[in-house]
Design a protein around this motif. Sequence first.
Motif, PDB file in Angstrom:
ATOM      1  N   ALA A  15       0.860  -1.157  -0.033  1.00 23.51           N
ATOM      2  CA  ALA A  15      -0.026  -0.061  -0.085  1.00 23.51           C
ATOM      3  C   ALA A  15       0.761   1.378  -0.088  1.00 23.51           C
ATOM      4  O   ALA A  15       0.607   2.250  -0.656  1.00 23.51           O
ATOM      5  N   GLU A  19       0.944   4.376  -2.830  1.00 25.25           N
ATOM      6  CA  GLU A  19       0.789   5.547  -2.547  1.00 25.25           C
ATOM      7  C   GLU A  19       1.877   6.342  -2.776  1.00 25.25           C
ATOM      8  O   GLU A  19       1.769   7.584  -3.402  1.00 25.25           O
ATOM      9  N   HIS A  52      -2.153   8.829   3.786  1.00 23.85           N
ATOM     10  CA  HIS A  52      -2.467   7.563   3.963  1.00 23.85           C
ATOM     11  C   HIS A  52      -0.820   6.822   3.769  1.00 23.85           C
ATOM     12  O   HIS A  52      -0.894   5.865   4.540  1.00 23.85           O
ATOM     13  N   THR A  97      -4.686   2.332  -6.828  1.00 20.60           N
ATOM     14  CA  THR A  97      -4.266   2.532  -5.404  1.00 20.60           C
ATOM     15  C   THR A  97      -5.265   1.765  -4.589  1.00 20.60           C
ATOM     16  O   THR A  97      -5.085   1.263  -3.619  1.00 20.60           O
ATOM     17  N   TRP A 101      -5.217  -1.296  -1.531  1.00 26.48           N
ATOM     18  CA  TRP A 101      -5.675  -1.032  -0.311  1.00 26.48           C
ATOM     19  C   TRP A 101      -6.958  -2.124  -0.091  1.00 26.48           C
ATOM     20  O   TRP A 101      -6.892  -2.599   1.014  1.00 26.48           O
ATOM     21  N   GLY A 117      -7.293   0.056   6.092  1.00 25.00           N
ATOM     22  CA  GLY A 117      -7.174  -0.185   4.695  1.00 25.00           C
ATOM     23  C   GLY A 117      -8.753   0.142   4.261  1.00 25.00           C
ATOM     24  O   GLY A 117      -8.835   0.600   3.155  1.00 25.00           O
ATOM     25  N   ALA A 120      -8.770   3.891   4.006  1.00 25.95           N
ATOM     26  CA  ALA A 120      -8.110   4.316   2.468  1.00 25.95           C
ATOM     27  C   ALA A 120      -8.886   3.813   1.212  1.00 25.95           C
ATOM     28  O   ALA A 120      -8.830   4.576   0.281  1.00 25.95           O
ATOM     29  N   LEU A 121      -9.349   2.791   1.301  1.00 25.65           N
ATOM     30  CA  LEU A 121     -10.274   2.134   0.233  1.00 25.65           C
ATOM     31  C   LEU A 121     -11.136   3.217  -0.217  1.00 25.65           C
ATOM     32  O   LEU A 121     -11.686   3.376  -1.129  1.00 25.65           O
TER      33      LEU A 121
END
Length: 147
Positions: A15, A19, A52, A97, A101, A117, A120-121
């Motif tokens: 991840a 990022e 993130h 991305t 995630w 996660g 962020a997702l």
Amino acid sequence: MTELPQQDADALAEAVAAEHAAVFAYGVVQAYVRHPATTRLTSDIVAEHRAHRDAATARLTGSGRQAPQAAPSYLLPIEVADGPSAARLAAQIELETARAWRSLVERATLPEVREEGVRALGDCAVRAAQWNENLDLSPRVAPFPGS
């Protein structure tokens, strides 16, 4: 130091790498956006990706593990020559991305890592929808972000 299982650490590292690539790609996007609202949106999105990345990096290093470093450059999945192609790149970056995630959510064993996660997702899904709206694409939102 917080104990971090290997599969959680591996997923977090992937991840972080995604990022890093997103932050790089948005540097290209920022060079092509001209509308003030889109410029602000892009700046906000870069800040979110950095946040993130930094949170995942802190979790890795806080457990005594190494976090991936950013590469000097990245191969972009879309050639950018103007504003619309920059927006397409941004939408693609959000998809890529989100995949990292989503993989983390599926693989992580610790609830706090999965929660990170999921947040962020969700952020990726919202940003992808914003770019899809900007490009007048339908559907705006993927039914399963990151798939």
